[in-house]
Design a protein around this motif. Sequence first.
Motif, PDB file in Angstrom:
ATOM      1  N   ARG A   1      13.185  -5.694  11.324  1.00 57.99           N
ATOM      2  CA  ARG A   1      14.126  -4.751  10.714  1.00 57.99           C
ATOM      3  C   ARG A   1      13.675  -4.307   9.330  1.00 57.99           C
ATOM      4  N   ASP A   2      12.801  -5.077   8.694  1.00 62.94           N
ATOM      5  CA  ASP A   2      12.305  -4.705   7.373  1.00 62.94           C
ATOM      6  C   ASP A   2      11.160  -3.709   7.428  1.00 62.94           C
ATOM      7  N   GLY A   3      10.696  -3.428   8.640  1.00 60.85           N
ATOM      8  CA  GLY A   3       9.575  -2.501   8.739  1.00 60.85           C
ATOM      9  C   GLY A   3       8.320  -3.052   8.119  1.00 60.85           C
ATOM     10  N   LEU A   4       8.239  -4.357   7.999  1.00 61.81           N
ATOM     11  CA  LEU A   4       7.083  -4.923   7.309  1.00 61.81           C
ATOM     12  C   LEU A   4       5.836  -4.890   8.167  1.00 61.81           C
ATOM     13  N   VAL A   5       6.004  -4.833   9.460  1.00 55.64           N
ATOM     14  CA  VAL A   5       4.871  -4.470  10.317  1.00 55.64           C
ATOM     15  C   VAL A   5       5.347  -3.326  11.185  1.00 55.64           C
ATOM     16  N   ALA A   6       4.405  -2.527  11.656  1.00 56.51           N
ATOM     17  CA  ALA A   6       4.768  -1.412  12.525  1.00 56.51           C
ATOM     18  C   ALA A   6       5.416  -1.974  13.781  1.00 56.51           C
TER      19      ALA A   6
ATOM     20  N   LEU B   1       5.652 -10.942   6.268  1.00 54.34           N
ATOM     21  CA  LEU B   1       4.268 -10.453   6.307  1.00 54.34           C
ATOM     22  C   LEU B   1       4.216  -8.948   6.108  1.00 54.34           C
ATOM     23  N   LEU B   2       3.292  -8.524   5.283  1.00 46.31           N
ATOM     24  CA  LEU B   2       3.144  -7.113   4.956  1.00 46.31           C
ATOM     25  C   LEU B   2       1.682  -6.733   5.207  1.00 46.31           C
ATOM     26  N   PRO B   3       1.396  -6.159   6.400  1.00 43.65           N
ATOM     27  CA  PRO B   3      -0.008  -5.856   6.704  1.00 43.65           C
ATOM     28  C   PRO B   3      -0.476  -4.533   6.101  1.00 43.65           C
ATOM     29  N   TYR B   4      -1.769  -4.452   5.864  1.00 44.03           N
ATOM     30  CA  TYR B   4      -2.411  -3.202   5.426  1.00 44.03           C
ATOM     31  C   TYR B   4      -2.038  -2.099   6.408  1.00 44.03           C
ATOM     32  N   GLY B   5      -1.582  -1.007   5.914  1.00 43.78           N
ATOM     33  CA  GLY B   5      -1.193   0.103   6.787  1.00 43.78           C
ATOM     34  C   GLY B   5       0.311   0.228   6.940  1.00 43.78           C
ATOM     35  N   ALA B   6       1.083  -0.838   6.600  1.00 42.85           N
ATOM     36  CA  ALA B   6       2.544  -0.763   6.710  1.00 42.85           C
ATOM     37  C   ALA B   6       3.091   0.198   5.654  1.00 42.85           C
ATOM     38  N   ALA B   7       4.259   0.775   5.961  1.00 42.27           N
ATOM     39  CA  ALA B   7       4.854   1.744   5.032  1.00 42.27           C
ATOM     40  C   ALA B   7       5.118   1.115   3.671  1.00 42.27           C
ATOM     41  N   LEU B   8       5.511  -0.167   3.662  1.00 40.94           N
ATOM     42  CA  LEU B   8       5.838  -0.828   2.393  1.00 40.94           C
ATOM     43  C   LEU B   8       4.609  -1.424   1.707  1.00 40.94           C
ATOM     44  N   TYR B   9       3.447  -1.341   2.339  1.00 40.44           N
ATOM     45  CA  TYR B   9       2.235  -1.882   1.697  1.00 40.44           C
ATOM     46  C   TYR B   9       2.016  -1.113   0.398  1.00 40.44           C
ATOM     47  N   PRO B  10       1.838  -1.813  -0.744  1.00 39.88           N
ATOM     48  CA  PRO B  10       1.806  -1.107  -2.030  1.00 39.88           C
ATOM     49  C   PRO B  10       0.652  -0.099  -2.115  1.00 39.88           C
TER      50      PRO B  10
ATOM     51  N   LEU C   1      -7.336   0.542  -3.402  1.00 33.84           N
ATOM     52  CA  LEU C   1      -8.499  -0.229  -3.861  1.00 33.84           C
ATOM     53  C   LEU C   1      -9.611  -0.188  -2.818  1.00 33.84           C
ATOM     54  N   ALA C   2     -10.813  -0.522  -3.239  1.00 37.57           N
ATOM     55  CA  ALA C   2     -11.928  -0.645  -2.294  1.00 37.57           C
ATOM     56  C   ALA C   2     -11.746  -1.888  -1.415  1.00 37.57           C
ATOM     57  N   ASP C   3     -11.011  -2.884  -1.921  1.00 37.22           N
ATOM     58  CA  ASP C   3     -10.893  -4.169  -1.223  1.00 37.22           C
ATOM     59  C   ASP C   3      -9.441  -4.621  -1.098  1.00 37.22           C
ATOM     60  N   PRO C   4      -8.600  -3.832  -0.418  1.00 31.97           N
ATOM     61  CA  PRO C   4      -7.196  -4.248  -0.267  1.00 31.97           C
ATOM     62  C   PRO C   4      -7.120  -5.444   0.676  1.00 31.97           C
ATOM     63  N   PRO C   5      -6.183  -6.365   0.446  1.00 31.22           N
ATOM     64  CA  PRO C   5      -6.045  -7.492   1.372  1.00 31.22           C
ATOM     65  C   PRO C   5      -5.548  -6.997   2.731  1.00 31.22           C
ATOM     66  N   PRO C   6      -6.090  -7.516   3.847  1.00 29.76           N
ATOM     67  CA  PRO C   6      -5.608  -7.079   5.159  1.00 29.76           C
ATOM     68  C   PRO C   6      -4.143  -7.446   5.387  1.00 29.76           C
ATOM     69  N   LEU C   7      -3.710  -8.568   4.786  1.00 25.41           N
ATOM     70  CA  LEU C   7      -2.349  -9.039   5.048  1.00 25.41           C
ATOM     71  C   LEU C   7      -1.811  -9.733   3.804  1.00 25.41           C
ATOM     72  N   LEU C   8      -0.592  -9.359   3.414  1.00 28.39           N
ATOM     73  CA  LEU C   8       0.078 -10.042   2.314  1.00 28.39           C
ATOM     74  C   LEU C   8       1.249 -10.831   2.859  1.00 28.39           C
ATOM     75  N   ALA C   9       1.452 -12.029   2.345  1.00 33.26           N
ATOM     76  CA  ALA C   9       2.686 -12.760   2.626  1.00 33.26           C
ATOM     77  C   ALA C   9       3.551 -12.663   1.375  1.00 33.26           C
ATOM     78  N   VAL C  10       4.818 -12.295   1.572  1.00 37.45           N
ATOM     79  CA  VAL C  10       5.687 -11.968   0.446  1.00 37.45           C
ATOM     80  C   VAL C  10       6.955 -12.799   0.506  1.00 37.45           C
ATOM     81  N   ARG C  11       7.252 -13.518  -0.556  1.00 40.98           N
ATOM     82  CA  ARG C  11       8.573 -14.136  -0.722  1.00 40.98           C
ATOM     83  C   ARG C  11       9.338 -13.234  -1.679  1.00 40.98           C
ATOM     84  N   GLY C  12      10.565 -12.875  -1.308  1.00 34.01           N
ATOM     85  CA  GLY C  12      11.342 -11.989  -2.169  1.00 34.01           C
ATOM     86  C   GLY C  12      11.327 -10.581  -1.611  1.00 34.01           C
ATOM     87  N   ASP C  13      11.394  -9.603  -2.505  1.00 33.15           N
ATOM     88  CA  ASP C  13      11.554  -8.212  -2.073  1.00 33.15           C
ATOM     89  C   ASP C  13      10.210  -7.488  -2.070  1.00 33.15           C
ATOM     90  N   PRO C  14       9.673  -7.158  -0.907  1.00 34.74           N
ATOM     91  CA  PRO C  14       8.365  -6.495  -0.871  1.00 34.74           C
ATOM     92  C   PRO C  14       8.372  -5.137  -1.568  1.00 34.74           C
TER      93      PRO C  14
END
Lengths: 380, 380
Positions: free
Chosen positions: A12-17, A88-97, A103-116
């Motif tokens: 529901r958070d849209g954190l992954v497609a 989990l906030l993967p590269y390519g997700a709408a909420l991915y910063p 960046l040239a080297d974005p992390p493929p996957l972020l784990a987020v505690r709190g508000d992404p």
Amino acid sequence: MPGGDDGCLDPRDGLVALPAPRARVHAWLALQAHAAFDPVAARAALERSGGDPAAALRALGAGPPHAVLDAAALAAACAALVRVGARLLPYGAALYPARLAALADPPPLLAVRGDPRALGGPLIAIVGARLATPYGVGAARTLARQLAGLGFGIVSGLARGIDAAAHRGALDGGGRTIGVLGCGADRVYPREHEALAEAMSAAGAIVSELPPGAAPLKMHFPLRNRLISGLAEAVVVVEAKAHSGSRITAEHAAEQGREVLAVPGPIDAPTSAGPNLLLRDGVAPALDASDVLRALGRSEEAEAWLRRRAGARAGADAEAALAPEARAVLAALRRQPATRDELAARLGWTPAALAAPLLALELDGRVAEDRAGRLRIVPR
Amino acid sequence: MPGGDDGCLDPRDGLVALPAPRARVHAWLALQAHAAFDPVAARAALERSGGDPAAALRALGAGPPHAVLDAAALAAACAALVRVGARLLPYGAALYPARLAALADPPPLLAVRGDPRALGGPLIAIVGARLATPYGVGAARTLARQLAGLGFGIVSGLARGIDAAAHRGALDGGGRTIGVLGCGADRVYPREHEALAEAMSAAGAIVSELPPGAAPLKMHFPLRNRLISGLAEAVVVVEAKAHSGSRITAEHAAEQGREVLAVPGPIDAPTSAGPNLLLRDGVAPALDASDVLRALGRSEEAEAWLRRRAGARAGADAEAALAPEARAVLAALRRQPATRDELAARLGWTPAALAAPLLALELDGRVAEDRAGRLRIVPR
């Protein structure tokens, strides 16, 4: 954490497609486990694979997800993330910063505690030494509080010393703050910052690109530091030795196109050698929050902030110069307007004791009686 | 003071163009009395009058010298200058400092105690607050000592605080130092700096453009400050409040085409607000003497100085790491090479007590025996 078909994602958070079947989570965590330390390769593989983590894994020659992360390891990783409420906030997700994605080297996957969403707001990084002096701790906390008052979130690394002071200053100022970890999102290092980390997840986020369970190894910190500067619009170096991680962070930040500022300090203090040498290299000094605005090209706001601060100080000085009785009257009226009798009762004074300080405040134009006979503070 | 036909000039020093009859001295002192506070007009009149002070006085509408300075006043002025051993250096003299002559407002006449040639050497101004902190005093003294070691003379205003520390640092470093007074050259202000002023006249100069007897009035100090920066190639501001004379000096120095540097300090110290605000305005930070060299375009010398300092520190660190006995042996040999027996006698040790530390130093390559059987320190 709530919902999700797999125990570690909340669709529901849209954190992954969507859809986010368990297989997809497995693929993301496997990609992270395989390629978190080579984000450039991970990004290239993801882009060649249309953003599909399983395809990216194959492109990297790692085989299928279960070859990287078996069922037991997957369950452990998910359990660890669920335990701390991470998402989990993967590269390519709408909420991915967006700043990280650029960046040239974005992390493929972020784990987020709190508000992404906190990761995408206006952010300033404040970094510096773990072995900070009281001067550095005070400067970091003050700058963070000032910047929080301007609507900036504060990013740092949750370490002892300057990092912790920066996070605390943001919380003091009622702002958001983001801690980027050099270990898995299910851990907090150092342990003494667990309460701080809790407060931060409630008022911002704790984030990690490392696999769950990853220990805070020294080799993780340069990677972590690129995320601290990568998330921010500007990086402020507070205290650091001449040859230190903070100075390297400043160099990388400049390469990432971030504004870099340094807090001046005594030329005989080893803890200020890092920022002072940055000043020698032409970095802008950070004396207060206005310098950050100026570095971001917001000079008019910088001048307005300085004027507001000067005005507030002059007001505080003028009030401090009043007699203690007059200050007590102002404090009582600040809570609520009152008639003379109510005010005397509120203060526990006789009407006679009230007369002189009240007259002084009325003559000074600080207090006036309204039509209903209530005394009010005159806005200045 | 020696010689002269008038008791306050020594023609052998070439400090005024020869011949220097009493009438000419009278004219210079009268021009100073009339026009010291309007140096622009004095310069213009002198240039229109071919450098003749009596003609310049007439051009300024002041009439003949005795109309400005009567016989009693002339005698008093000369006596005051003779009492402190001051000599006169008029605009246009060969020894008149070229950097001052190039200003829009050079003083028509300087009174100099000490060596007037010191005014023309390579000079750096170090300025700052009278109410300085121990940090500022230490920074000023250290910078002055470092700069003296590089062959720079130090100019300042002989005031309490930063000025006095700068002068003392130059003396510590065996260098020249120049005090520019905000009163007549026959006075010292503050009085507690009389011994310092004596030491400075012996190792540099004390100089004033004000008439003998002039009191240290507040209005003199801006004039005085233009000479401090005017004499120097660069001006270093050490400690100063946000709104202070030192910041004004820095602005004037920049207008005079001088390099300006500021010593960074804590952002919460009011005494460092002045220099820190100069940094905000783009002034270069002064962390050590290398920054002054760099500001003067001498970057290679700056880097060489930093390398020498790093080498000296490494040597000192290595020596400090030796056992106390070995350090005692090195200290004894530094005075003079010695045979083993002489060395033992010099230290008051038995030959047996000498054996172990000496062997360690020989194995370390720090001490070697020459052909005559004398132990010598090996140059590193």
